[in-house]
Design an enzyme around this catalytic site. Structure first.
Site, PDB file in Angstrom:
ATOM      1  N   THR A  93       0.873  -1.177   0.000  1.00  0.00           N
ATOM      2  CA  THR A  93       0.000   0.000   0.000  1.00  0.00           C
ATOM      3  C   THR A  93       0.905   1.220   0.000  1.00  0.00           C
ATOM      4  OG1 THR A  93      -1.653  -1.167   1.306  1.00  0.00           O
ATOM      5  CG2 THR A  93      -1.817   1.232   1.244  1.00  0.00           C
ATOM      6  N   LYS A 168      -7.711   1.720  -3.380  1.00  0.00           N
ATOM      7  CA  LYS A 168      -7.417   1.281  -2.004  1.00  0.00           C
ATOM      8  C   LYS A 168      -7.552   2.444  -1.014  1.00  0.00           C
ATOM      9  CE  LYS A 168      -5.114  -0.816   1.463  1.00  0.00           C
ATOM     10  NZ  LYS A 168      -5.417  -2.037   2.147  1.00  0.00           N
ATOM     11  N   LYS A 243      -1.806   5.153   8.504  1.00  0.00           N
ATOM     12  CA  LYS A 243      -0.978   5.176   7.282  1.00  0.00           C
ATOM     13  C   LYS A 243      -1.858   5.421   6.058  1.00  0.00           C
ATOM     14  CE  LYS A 243       1.624   2.286   4.116  1.00  0.00           C
ATOM     15  NZ  LYS A 243       2.227   1.019   3.755  1.00  0.00           N
TER      16      LYS A 243
HETATM   17  P1  NAD Z   1       6.006  -5.971   7.215  1.00  0.00           P
HETATM   18  O1  NAD Z   1       6.780  -4.870   7.836  1.00  0.00           O
HETATM   19  O2  NAD Z   1       5.660  -7.168   8.039  1.00  0.00           O
HETATM   20  O3  NAD Z   1       6.774  -6.518   5.900  1.00  0.00           O
HETATM   21  C1  NAD Z   1       7.513  -5.710   5.030  1.00  0.00           C
HETATM   22  C2  NAD Z   1       8.799  -6.457   4.721  1.00  0.00           C
HETATM   23  O4  NAD Z   1       9.541  -5.748   3.742  1.00  0.00           O
HETATM   24  C3  NAD Z   1       9.713  -6.593   5.942  1.00  0.00           C
HETATM   25  O5  NAD Z   1       9.951  -7.972   6.199  1.00  0.00           O
HETATM   26  C4  NAD Z   1      10.984  -5.838   5.544  1.00  0.00           C
HETATM   27  O6  NAD Z   1      12.158  -6.414   6.041  1.00  0.00           O
HETATM   28  C5  NAD Z   1      10.910  -5.955   4.023  1.00  0.00           C
HETATM   29  N1  NAD Z   1      11.725  -4.980   3.327  1.00  0.00           N
HETATM   30  C6  NAD Z   1      11.806  -3.621   3.526  1.00  0.00           C
HETATM   31  N2  NAD Z   1      12.685  -3.076   2.657  1.00  0.00           N
HETATM   32  C7  NAD Z   1      13.148  -4.102   1.889  1.00  0.00           C
HETATM   33  C8  NAD Z   1      14.095  -4.188   0.830  1.00  0.00           C
HETATM   34  N3  NAD Z   1      14.731  -3.106   0.381  1.00  0.00           N
HETATM   35  N4  NAD Z   1      14.340  -5.397   0.284  1.00  0.00           N
HETATM   36  C9  NAD Z   1      13.701  -6.493   0.734  1.00  0.00           C
HETATM   37  N5  NAD Z   1      12.810  -6.501   1.747  1.00  0.00           N
HETATM   38  C10 NAD Z   1      12.548  -5.309   2.321  1.00  0.00           C
HETATM   39  O7  NAD Z   1       4.689  -5.295   6.612  1.00  0.00           O
HETATM   40  P2  NAD Z   1       3.352  -6.042   6.119  1.00  0.00           P
HETATM   41  O8  NAD Z   1       2.338  -6.031   7.221  1.00  0.00           O
HETATM   42  O9  NAD Z   1       3.733  -7.313   5.445  1.00  0.00           O
HETATM   43  O10 NAD Z   1       2.835  -4.986   5.031  1.00  0.00           O
HETATM   44  C11 NAD Z   1       3.419  -4.905   3.734  1.00  0.00           C
HETATM   45  C12 NAD Z   1       2.589  -3.940   2.910  1.00  0.00           C
HETATM   46  O11 NAD Z   1       1.231  -4.402   2.855  1.00  0.00           O
HETATM   47  C13 NAD Z   1       2.529  -2.517   3.498  1.00  0.00           C
HETATM   48  O12 NAD Z   1       2.575  -1.597   2.426  1.00  0.00           O
HETATM   49  C14 NAD Z   1       1.172  -2.491   4.208  1.00  0.00           C
HETATM   50  O13 NAD Z   1       0.620  -1.192   4.290  1.00  0.00           O
HETATM   51  C15 NAD Z   1       0.352  -3.374   3.286  1.00  0.00           C
HETATM   52  N6  NAD Z   1      -0.813  -3.998   3.939  1.00  0.00           N
HETATM   53  C16 NAD Z   1      -0.696  -4.567   5.168  1.00  0.00           C
HETATM   54  C17 NAD Z   1      -1.815  -5.159   5.763  1.00  0.00           C
HETATM   55  C18 NAD Z   1      -1.714  -5.807   7.114  1.00  0.00           C
HETATM   56  O14 NAD Z   1      -2.755  -6.131   7.692  1.00  0.00           O
HETATM   57  N7  NAD Z   1      -0.514  -6.058   7.638  1.00  0.00           N
HETATM   58  C19 NAD Z   1      -3.049  -5.154   5.092  1.00  0.00           C
HETATM   59  C20 NAD Z   1      -3.129  -4.592   3.816  1.00  0.00           C
HETATM   60  C21 NAD Z   1      -1.993  -4.013   3.247  1.00  0.00           C
END
Ligand code: NAD
Length: 293
Positions: A93, A168, A243
């Site tokens: 997102t 979204k 966010k």
């Molecule tokens: P998270 O922090 O658990 O996962 C993100 C991952 O990206 C981390 O493991 C981090 O180490 C990795 N990362 C960051 N920079 C990187 C790079 N340069 N190379 C490789 N890996 C890298 O977050 P999440 O909950 O999995 O959310 C991910 C996305 O999904 C976000 O944009 C969030 O807004 C969106 N989202 C989350 C949810 C939810 O309920 N958690 C729901 C809908 C959307």
């Protein structure tokens, strides 16, 4: 079946990559965090030493990263190493402007791309029941769809580049505003001596009905599955709602749209998330009741 690279194996990306494996795809993944890599490896993902290495033999690349700057940095890094004809899909997102800039990075390298943010949370990521909102060219979407179907239940093409992110944040701005409205309704009802059940029975079948009321009711009782019955454990954390509301306000400013209720919701969640960011977003009713907001 496709050869897929998956960059960002966190709370969402980890289970999404695992579902691609279950669907029979070959998945090579990369993350910066050891624990995320170990968990993905246990699910059958081949772990690469770098993002660039992960994408070298992939037909499809999926990114699931925290914010726009991470997506732009990773796409800029990997694009020159992608195979000719590879398709890039970003399911993070992120802000609409960064999403459109990422599409431009892909186009410059001769690659097709789709922005495909999700709703459904970590539960949906694990159960492969996510909704994907997609932006991009029709033929890029057609290629992405069967891959996304391994991770989700509803895949919607919302129009050209960036429109998935637009859908979204518009949806989540409606959600943030409507949740506050429902919370204020219950908080006022309590002061007026009206029971939660009575308000629910009326409003859920009247003109006040909405998802925040009927599916995610912010008071315990009327909807047994809502986080209100579980001490406001998420669910959907207030920090993530904040966010998305901030992204909606950035988009509104950038596009010249007037969204005063969205701005008010963003300000209220900003204050609530200070100290309560890990609570479910419906927990904002407690701060409204106590007069903290
Ligand atoms: P998270 O922090 O658990 O996962 C993100 C991952 O990206 C981390 O493991 C981090 O180490 C990795 N990362 C960051 N920079 C990187 C790079 N340069 N190379 C490789 N890996 C890298 O977050 P999440 O909950 O999995 O959310 C991910 C996305 O999904 C976000 O944009 C969030 O807004 C969106 N989202 C989350 C949810 C939810 O309920 N958690 C729901 C809908 C959307």
């Amino acid at each position: 079946m496709s050869t897929i690279a998956f960059i960002g194996l966190g709370n969402m990306g980890g289970p999404m990559a695992a579902n691609l494996i279950k669907a029979g795809h070959a998945v090579t993944g990369f993350d910066l965090v050891e624990a995320a890599k170990a968990e993905a490896k246990a699910a059958g993902v081949t772990i690469a030493a770098t993002a660039t290495e992960a994408v070298r033999s992939a037909d499809i690349v999926v990114t699931m990263l925290p914010a726009g700057r991470h997506v732009l940095a990773v796409w800029t890094e990997i694009a020159p190493s992608c195979r000719k004809g590879a398709l890039l899909i970003d399911s993070s997102t992120i802000d609409v402007d960064s999403a459109r800039a990422a599409h431009a990075v892909a186009a410059q390298a001769g690659l097709q791309s789709v922005d495909a943010p999700v709703s459904g949370g970590t539960g949906g990521a694990k159960a492969a029941t996510l909704t994907f909102m997609c932006g991009g060219e029709a033929d890029a979407f057609a290629r992405a769809k069967p891959v996304l179907e391994a991770m989700g239940r509803k895949i919607v093409h919302c129009g050209p580049a960036g429109n998935g992110q637009a859908a979204k944040i518009c949806n989540n701005m409606i959600l943030g505003i409507s949740m506050i409205a429902v919370c204020e309704g219950f908080a006022l009802a309590e002061k007026l001596g009206l029971s939660n059940e009575a308000l629910f029975d009326v409003a859920s079948t009247s003109s006040g009905q909405c998802w925040s009321l009927t599916t995610y009711c912010p008071v315990p009782g009327p909807v047994p599955t809502s986080p209100a019955n579980n001490g406001y454990r998420p669910g959907f954390a207030a920090a993530l709602m904040l966010k998305d509301l901030k992204l909606s306000q950035e988009a509104a400013a950038s596009a010249g749209a007037h969204t005063p209720m969205g701005a008010a919701a963003a300000a209220l969640y900003e204050r609530f998330a200070e100290g309560h960011g890990d609570r479910d977003f419906s927990g904002i009713i407690e701060a409204l009741r106590s007069g903290d907001l």
